[in-house]
Design a protein around this motif. Structure first.
Motif, PDB file in Angstrom:
ATOM      1  N   ALA A   1      38.831  31.800  41.022  1.00  0.00           N
ATOM      2  CA  ALA A   1      38.595  32.760  39.944  1.00  0.00           C
ATOM      3  C   ALA A   1      37.110  32.878  39.619  1.00  0.00           C
ATOM      4  CB  ALA A   1      39.377  32.359  38.703  1.00  0.00           C
ATOM      5  N   LEU A   2      36.427  31.738  39.564  1.00  0.00           N
ATOM      6  CA  LEU A   2      34.994  31.764  39.247  1.00  0.00           C
ATOM      7  C   LEU A   2      34.200  32.473  40.336  1.00  0.00           C
ATOM      8  CD1 LEU A   2      34.561  28.148  37.843  1.00  0.00           C
ATOM      9  CD2 LEU A   2      34.774  30.291  36.558  1.00  0.00           C
ATOM     10  N   ASN A   3      34.576  32.245  41.584  1.00  0.00           N
ATOM     11  CA  ASN A   3      33.890  32.918  42.692  1.00  0.00           C
ATOM     12  C   ASN A   3      34.109  34.430  42.632  1.00  0.00           C
ATOM     13  OD1 ASN A   3      32.964  30.463  43.677  1.00  0.00           O
ATOM     14  ND2 ASN A   3      34.691  30.200  45.072  1.00  0.00           N
ATOM     15  N   LEU A   4      35.331  34.821  42.301  1.00  0.00           N
ATOM     16  CA  LEU A   4      35.617  36.249  42.190  1.00  0.00           C
ATOM     17  C   LEU A   4      34.801  36.872  41.065  1.00  0.00           C
ATOM     18  CD1 LEU A   4      37.129  38.835  42.870  1.00  0.00           C
ATOM     19  CD2 LEU A   4      39.055  37.996  41.483  1.00  0.00           C
ATOM     20  N   LEU A   5      34.711  36.194  39.944  1.00  0.00           N
ATOM     21  CA  LEU A   5      33.943  36.734  38.822  1.00  0.00           C
ATOM     22  C   LEU A   5      32.461  36.863  39.156  1.00  0.00           C
ATOM     23  CD1 LEU A   5      35.709  34.836  35.916  1.00  0.00           C
ATOM     24  CD2 LEU A   5      35.810  37.301  36.379  1.00  0.00           C
ATOM     25  N   GLU A   6      31.926  35.914  39.917  1.00  0.00           N
ATOM     26  CA  GLU A   6      30.531  36.036  40.366  1.00  0.00           C
ATOM     27  C   GLU A   6      30.367  37.275  41.244  1.00  0.00           C
ATOM     28  OE1 GLU A   6      27.877  34.487  39.556  1.00  0.00           O
ATOM     29  OE2 GLU A   6      28.635  32.764  38.454  1.00  0.00           O
ATOM     30  N   THR A   7      31.311  37.501  42.138  1.00  0.00           N
ATOM     31  CA  THR A   7      31.264  38.673  43.010  1.00  0.00           C
ATOM     32  C   THR A   7      31.346  39.958  42.204  1.00  0.00           C
ATOM     33  OG1 THR A   7      32.263  37.468  44.860  1.00  0.00           O
ATOM     34  CG2 THR A   7      32.441  39.871  44.902  1.00  0.00           C
ATOM     35  N   ILE A   8      32.251  39.988  41.223  1.00  0.00           N
ATOM     36  CA  ILE A   8      32.397  41.177  40.384  1.00  0.00           C
ATOM     37  C   ILE A   8      31.101  41.477  39.638  1.00  0.00           C
ATOM     38  CG2 ILE A   8      33.575  42.099  38.351  1.00  0.00           C
ATOM     39  CD1 ILE A   8      36.093  40.579  39.357  1.00  0.00           C
TER      40      ILE A   8
ATOM     41  N   ARG B   1      28.959  44.964  39.975  1.00  0.00           N
ATOM     42  CA  ARG B   1      28.627  45.821  38.837  1.00  0.00           C
ATOM     43  C   ARG B   1      27.114  46.033  38.735  1.00  0.00           C
ATOM     44  NH1 ARG B   1      32.712  46.749  34.700  1.00  0.00           N
ATOM     45  NH2 ARG B   1      30.935  47.277  33.373  1.00  0.00           N
ATOM     46  N   THR B   2      26.347  45.000  39.024  1.00  0.00           N
ATOM     47  CA  THR B   2      24.893  45.152  39.028  1.00  0.00           C
ATOM     48  C   THR B   2      24.469  46.173  40.076  1.00  0.00           C
ATOM     49  OG1 THR B   2      24.453  42.933  38.184  1.00  0.00           O
ATOM     50  CG2 THR B   2      22.712  43.960  39.495  1.00  0.00           C
ATOM     51  N   ALA B   3      25.061  46.076  41.264  1.00  0.00           N
ATOM     52  CA  ALA B   3      24.724  47.014  42.332  1.00  0.00           C
ATOM     53  C   ALA B   3      25.087  48.441  41.940  1.00  0.00           C
ATOM     54  CB  ALA B   3      25.446  46.607  43.621  1.00  0.00           C
TER      55      ALA B   3
ATOM     56  N   GLU C   1      26.910  52.628  45.864  1.00  0.00           N
ATOM     57  CA  GLU C   1      28.303  53.059  45.878  1.00  0.00           C
ATOM     58  C   GLU C   1      29.214  51.869  45.564  1.00  0.00           C
ATOM     59  OE1 GLU C   1      29.794  56.140  46.366  1.00  0.00           O
ATOM     60  OE2 GLU C   1      27.705  56.778  45.996  1.00  0.00           O
ATOM     61  N   PRO C   2      30.319  52.099  44.846  1.00  0.00           N
ATOM     62  CA  PRO C   2      31.226  50.997  44.546  1.00  0.00           C
ATOM     63  C   PRO C   2      31.914  50.483  45.807  1.00  0.00           C
ATOM     64  CG  PRO C   2      32.213  53.084  43.901  1.00  0.00           C
ATOM     65  CD  PRO C   2      30.790  53.387  44.279  1.00  0.00           C
ATOM     66  N   LEU C   3      32.241  49.210  45.793  1.00  0.00           N
ATOM     67  CA  LEU C   3      32.984  48.620  46.902  1.00  0.00           C
ATOM     68  C   LEU C   3      34.470  48.903  46.703  1.00  0.00           C
ATOM     69  CD1 LEU C   3      33.184  46.834  49.432  1.00  0.00           C
ATOM     70  CD2 LEU C   3      33.363  44.855  47.887  1.00  0.00           C
ATOM     71  N   ILE C   4      35.045  49.636  47.634  1.00  0.00           N
ATOM     72  CA  ILE C   4      36.484  49.928  47.620  1.00  0.00           C
ATOM     73  C   ILE C   4      37.133  49.084  48.708  1.00  0.00           C
ATOM     74  CG2 ILE C   4      38.261  51.686  47.788  1.00  0.00           C
ATOM     75  CD1 ILE C   4      36.367  52.112  45.427  1.00  0.00           C
ATOM     76  N   VAL C   5      38.034  48.210  48.308  1.00  0.00           N
ATOM     77  CA  VAL C   5      38.711  47.333  49.256  1.00  0.00           C
ATOM     78  C   VAL C   5      40.190  47.699  49.309  1.00  0.00           C
ATOM     79  CG1 VAL C   5      37.068  45.470  48.837  1.00  0.00           C
ATOM     80  CG2 VAL C   5      39.194  45.560  47.510  1.00  0.00           C
ATOM     81  N   GLY C   6      40.912  47.091  50.224  1.00  0.00           N
ATOM     82  CA  GLY C   6      42.347  47.292  50.310  1.00  0.00           C
ATOM     83  C   GLY C   6      43.095  46.199  49.562  1.00  0.00           C
ATOM     84  N   TYR C   7      44.140  46.570  48.845  1.00  0.00           N
ATOM     85  CA  TYR C   7      45.024  45.551  48.284  1.00  0.00           C
ATOM     86  C   TYR C   7      45.609  44.713  49.424  1.00  0.00           C
ATOM     87  CZ  TYR C   7      45.216  48.094  43.793  1.00  0.00           C
ATOM     88  OH  TYR C   7      44.915  48.705  42.593  1.00  0.00           O
TER      89      TYR C   7
ATOM     90  N   SER D   1      35.220  45.973  41.532  1.00  0.00           N
ATOM     91  CA  SER D   1      34.460  45.675  40.314  1.00  0.00           C
ATOM     92  C   SER D   1      35.259  45.937  39.049  1.00  0.00           C
ATOM     93  CB  SER D   1      33.168  46.498  40.283  1.00  0.00           C
ATOM     94  OG  SER D   1      33.449  47.894  40.260  1.00  0.00           O
ATOM     95  N   SER D   2      36.391  46.626  39.164  1.00  0.00           N
ATOM     96  CA  SER D   2      37.201  46.935  37.975  1.00  0.00           C
ATOM     97  C   SER D   2      38.083  45.774  37.544  1.00  0.00           C
ATOM     98  CB  SER D   2      38.105  48.149  38.266  1.00  0.00           C
ATOM     99  OG  SER D   2      39.189  47.790  39.124  1.00  0.00           O
ATOM    100  N   THR D   3      38.184  44.742  38.372  1.00  0.00           N
ATOM    101  CA  THR D   3      39.219  43.729  38.147  1.00  0.00           C
ATOM    102  C   THR D   3      38.787  42.571  37.251  1.00  0.00           C
ATOM    103  OG1 THR D   3      38.616  42.571  40.198  1.00  0.00           O
ATOM    104  CG2 THR D   3      40.337  44.260  40.349  1.00  0.00           C
ATOM    105  N   GLY D   4      37.553  42.599  36.750  1.00  0.00           N
ATOM    106  CA  GLY D   4      37.093  41.518  35.885  1.00  0.00           C
ATOM    107  C   GLY D   4      38.011  41.235  34.706  1.00  0.00           C
ATOM    108  N   PRO D   5      38.406  42.259  33.922  1.00  0.00           N
ATOM    109  CA  PRO D   5      39.297  41.988  32.785  1.00  0.00           C
ATOM    110  C   PRO D   5      40.621  41.362  33.209  1.00  0.00           C
ATOM    111  CG  PRO D   5      38.290  44.153  32.548  1.00  0.00           C
ATOM    112  CD  PRO D   5      37.944  43.662  33.929  1.00  0.00           C
TER     113      PRO D   5
END
Length: 310
Positions: A154-161, A165-167, A173-179, A222-226
């Protein structure tokens, strides 16, 4: 069946409303909001399987595309934010109570996978919802926190997010990944992934079995932080009081709907609650396989009839 829209804040949410046989607009009917899984859309299991079956059983059903996804409006596109997702349900209730042929005192909800967890969560504070049904409910926040099961996932994911968001704030451009991280079974096999949920996710979403234009397998990471800090079942022991029926399959996979279903059932304050384990069924069997879904509906239909019709 009719395509409709309703408002969430300043955008339109796209939905499909289904009617019972011999529908009479002069009469008043109970209604059920049908919520799709994470990454899904209204044309898949929530609408075309459960929404259709419940309409045949005498209910008005409303299946909608989550905001920022499918045919619904909202920005940023392909977001997965629990606050917005749960507000969609409240807005769906707002829409239903304006319809003369819907009995505002008899509105229920049914959610599949992530939609099931969202449904249970919103019912805690949306008491216009009078009955809650879930099918393979999956707590999306828990899934994100566990990630690859490493201690600091979880902490690693939050660092990535945060980096993403900074980028984006700096114009990238936002990073769009696949579920679903694999495009086919061959890629999954090459990666050595043998989990039943991952195998069947590919078969459902990426083949003609379940493919739909509104479900393009896109997530704005980047939307998944919350969601990382969100627990769908938090306060269920205090606030989830409506009648509840939980459906899950006996074949447990990595997505966790088996344990999530039992957690929801155990925690819920509901004085009337029941749990149904469909023997031999996997998570995705309960999306669209007739044997599994018919067993689920054998108990879901009388559950809603008791609490919304009687």
């Amino acid at each position: 069946m009719k395509n409709v829209t309703f408002k969430n804040r300043d955008w339109d949410v796209a939905a499909t409303i289904r009617f019972p046989d011999n529908f009479d607009p002069a009469k008043s009917y109970p209604a059920i909001i049908c919520a799709h899984p994470i990454s899904s859309c209204k044309e898949q299991t929530a609408g075309n399987v459960y929404g259709e079956a419940l309409a045949k059983a005498g209910f008005i059903t409303l299946a909608f595309d989550a905001s920022t996804q499918g045919q619904s409006g909202g920005q940023p596109r392909y977001s997965e934010d629990p606050g917005t997702r749960t507000e969609d349900f409240r807005c769906a209730v707002d829409y239903l109570v304006t319809l003369d042929y819907v009995d505002a005192a008899r509105i229920g909800v049914l959610g599949v996978c992530g939609g099931g967890a969202y449904a249970a969560n919103v019912a805690m504070t949306e008491k216009r919802i009078k009955a809650v049904g879930t099918v393979v409910a999956t707590n999306y926040g828990r899934m994100l926190r566990e990630g690859d099961m490493s201690p600091d996932a979880a902490l690693n994911l939050l660092e990535t997010i945060g980096q993403l968001r900074t980028a984006e704030a700096r114009g990238e451009e936002p990073l769009i990944v696949g579920y679903i991280p694999f495009n086919n079974q061959a890629e999954r096999e090459a990666a050595g992934i043998e989990d039943v949920d991952m195998i069947e996710a590919i078969d459902y979403y990426l083949t003609p079995r379940g493919q739909a234009a509104g479900s393009p397998n896109k997530l704005r990471l980047s939307s998944t932080g919350p969601a990382v800090g969100w627990d769908a079942f938090h306060l269920a022991d205090k606030l989830l009081t409506q009648p509840l029926h939980v459906v899950l399959g006996s074949v447990a996979g990595a997505f966790g709907s088996y344990r999530d279903g039992f957690e929801l059932y155990t925690k819920a304050r509901s004085s009337e609650k029941s749990i149904q384990v469909v023997d031999g069924a996997s998570h995705y069997d309960l999306y669209d396989q007739p044997e599994a879904t018919s067993k689920a509906l054998e108990q879901l239909v009388p559950f809603y009839q008791k609490h919304l019709m009687d």
